[in-house]
Structures are given as structure tokens and as C-alpha cells.
Design a protein around this motif. Structure first.
Motif, PDB file in Angstrom:
ATOM      1  N   LYS A 123       0.874  -1.067   0.188  1.00  0.00           N
ATOM      2  CA  LYS A 123      -0.349   0.126  -0.725  1.00  0.00           C
ATOM      3  C   LYS A 123       1.335   1.193   0.279  1.00  0.00           C
ATOM      4  O   LYS A 123       1.658   1.330   1.185  1.00  0.00           O
ATOM      5  N   PRO A 124       0.869   1.852  -1.031  1.00  0.00           N
ATOM      6  CA  PRO A 124       1.968   3.412  -1.394  1.00  0.00           C
ATOM      7  C   PRO A 124       1.196   4.068  -0.133  1.00  0.00           C
ATOM      8  O   PRO A 124       0.008   4.357   0.366  1.00  0.00           O
ATOM      9  N   LYS A 129       2.936  10.352  -2.927  1.00  0.00           N
ATOM     10  CA  LYS A 129       2.971   9.872  -3.910  1.00  0.00           C
ATOM     11  C   LYS A 129       3.395   9.428  -4.872  1.00  0.00           C
ATOM     12  O   LYS A 129       3.524   8.656  -6.046  1.00  0.00           O
ATOM     13  N   TRP A 137       1.812   2.566  -9.653  1.00  0.00           N
ATOM     14  CA  TRP A 137      -0.020   2.431 -10.834  1.00  0.00           C
ATOM     15  C   TRP A 137       1.598   1.431 -12.083  1.00  0.00           C
ATOM     16  O   TRP A 137       1.183   1.215 -13.281  1.00  0.00           O
ATOM     17  N   ARG A 154       7.079  -1.782  -1.191  1.00  0.00           N
ATOM     18  CA  ARG A 154       7.174  -1.149  -1.627  1.00  0.00           C
ATOM     19  C   ARG A 154       8.797  -0.775  -1.531  1.00  0.00           C
ATOM     20  O   ARG A 154       9.276  -0.593  -2.518  1.00  0.00           O
ATOM     21  N   SER A 171       2.655   5.807  -4.849  1.00  0.00           N
ATOM     22  CA  SER A 171       1.243   5.398  -5.789  1.00  0.00           C
ATOM     23  C   SER A 171       1.770   5.774  -6.848  1.00  0.00           C
ATOM     24  O   SER A 171       1.424   4.393  -7.607  1.00  0.00           O
ATOM     25  N   GLN A 172       2.657   6.634  -7.302  1.00  0.00           N
ATOM     26  CA  GLN A 172       3.168   6.157  -8.911  1.00  0.00           C
ATOM     27  C   GLN A 172       3.662   5.055  -9.523  1.00  0.00           C
ATOM     28  O   GLN A 172       3.695   4.771 -10.503  1.00  0.00           O
TER      29      GLN A 172
END
Length: 166
Positions: free
Chosen positions: A18-19, A22, A29, A85, A25-26
Motif C-alpha cells: 500500500k503506497p 504520491k 501504478w 514498496r 503510488s505513482q
């Protein structure tokens, strides 16, 4: 009697994926998009090698060919830690987790392929197709994911140097 912690290996792998910002998250994806692209490339090459249409006019057939492998990957790989991560900038760990996750996902992908194609393979076909799928998709995932981790490692190292010089 001691009470065990409620977290599971799969749950911790998902939590570690889980990011938290930002940038993470990028990266997640981008990793997902790259994985999808790897399965599509596998499908294009596979269809071409069997003399099947794989051009733009056959995009839906190509996606249908890639779908069972991508589906099995995205159903199983997150629980195997392939999207953690801490892998995003660690090439060796990325390679190791990718390999284990693909080996775990691969049998379901092969089974789903034959189910989606509505064909019952012979033992020889299942074995040869299965081995080609195992090796080829592993290579495609490595060719994409390891350079991804190397690039992130390099970026993070440069950012660290910039921050330490300030």
C-alpha cells in the motif's frame, strides 16, 4: 495461552504494498501498467508464432489471450509480495519476489487459458505450452521489473545525495 498476532503473511504483503505517498503510488501504478504490457507483449508474440492475427485489428483477441495470465498474476502476486514498496528500488529482491510470484501464478494462468479457449489440451500440449509460458513470461517480467527497480534505485540515490548536500 498466548494470543497470536492477527496479521498474516498475505495480509502483511498487501499492507507492505500500500503506497504511503504520491511517489510510491505513482511507482505502483507504473509497475502495474508495465506488468500488463508484459503480458500483452507475450500474447502478441505467442499469437504471431502460431500464425494467428496479432495486429491492431486483433487487439481484442490479443487482450483475450493475455487476460488469463494477467488475471492469475494480479490475483496471486500481490499476496506473494511482488508489489511491496520496499521492492520498488531493490533489483535483487524485485527479481526474487517476481520469480516466486510468477511460479505461484503461472499454473492458474495456464488453466485459465485453456478454460477461456474452451479447449482440453493433451498432456504433451499442456506440458510444452506450460513450460514455454512459465519461462517466457518470467523473462518478460524480469526484463521489465528489474530495470524498473534499478531506475528507481538510481533516482532514490540521486535524491538522497541532493538532500545530504543541502
Amino acid at each position: 495461552m498466548a494470543v497470536k498476532d492477527n496479521t498474516t503473511v498475505a495480509g502483511s504483503a498487501l499492507q507492505a504494498s500500500k503506497p504511503t505517498n504520491k511517489k510510491e503510488s505513482q511507482r505502483l501504478w507504473i509497475l502495474v501498467f508495465g506488468d500488463i504490457l508484459a503480458f500483452i507483449i507475450f500474447a502478441v508474440i505467442g499469437r504471431q508464432s502460431h500464425g494467428e492475427d496479432a495486429g491492431l485489428s486483433a487487439i481484442l483477441r490479443v487482450l483475450w489471450t493475455a487476460f488469463p495470465f494477467a488475471l492469475s498474476w494480479f490475483l496471486i502476486a500481490p499476496f506473494m509480495g511482488a508489489f511491496r514498496r520496499d521492492l520498488m528500488n531493490e533489483p535483487k529482491q524485485m527479481a526474487r519476489k517476481t520469480a516466486w510470484a510468477w511460479v505461484a501464478s503461472w499454473p492458474l494462468g495456464v488453466i485459465l487459458h485453456f478454460v477461456f479457449e474452451q479447449s482440453l489440451p493433451t498432456a504433451v500440449t499442456a506440458l510444452t505450452f506450460g513450460l514455454v509460458t512459465l519461462i517466457t513470461n518470467m523473462v518478460f517480467l524480469f526484463v521489465w521489473r528489474i530495470p524498473f527497480a534499478i531506475a528507481n534505485h538510481s533516482k532514490d540515490s540521486q535524491e538522497h545525495l541532493v538532500h545530504t548536500k543541502k
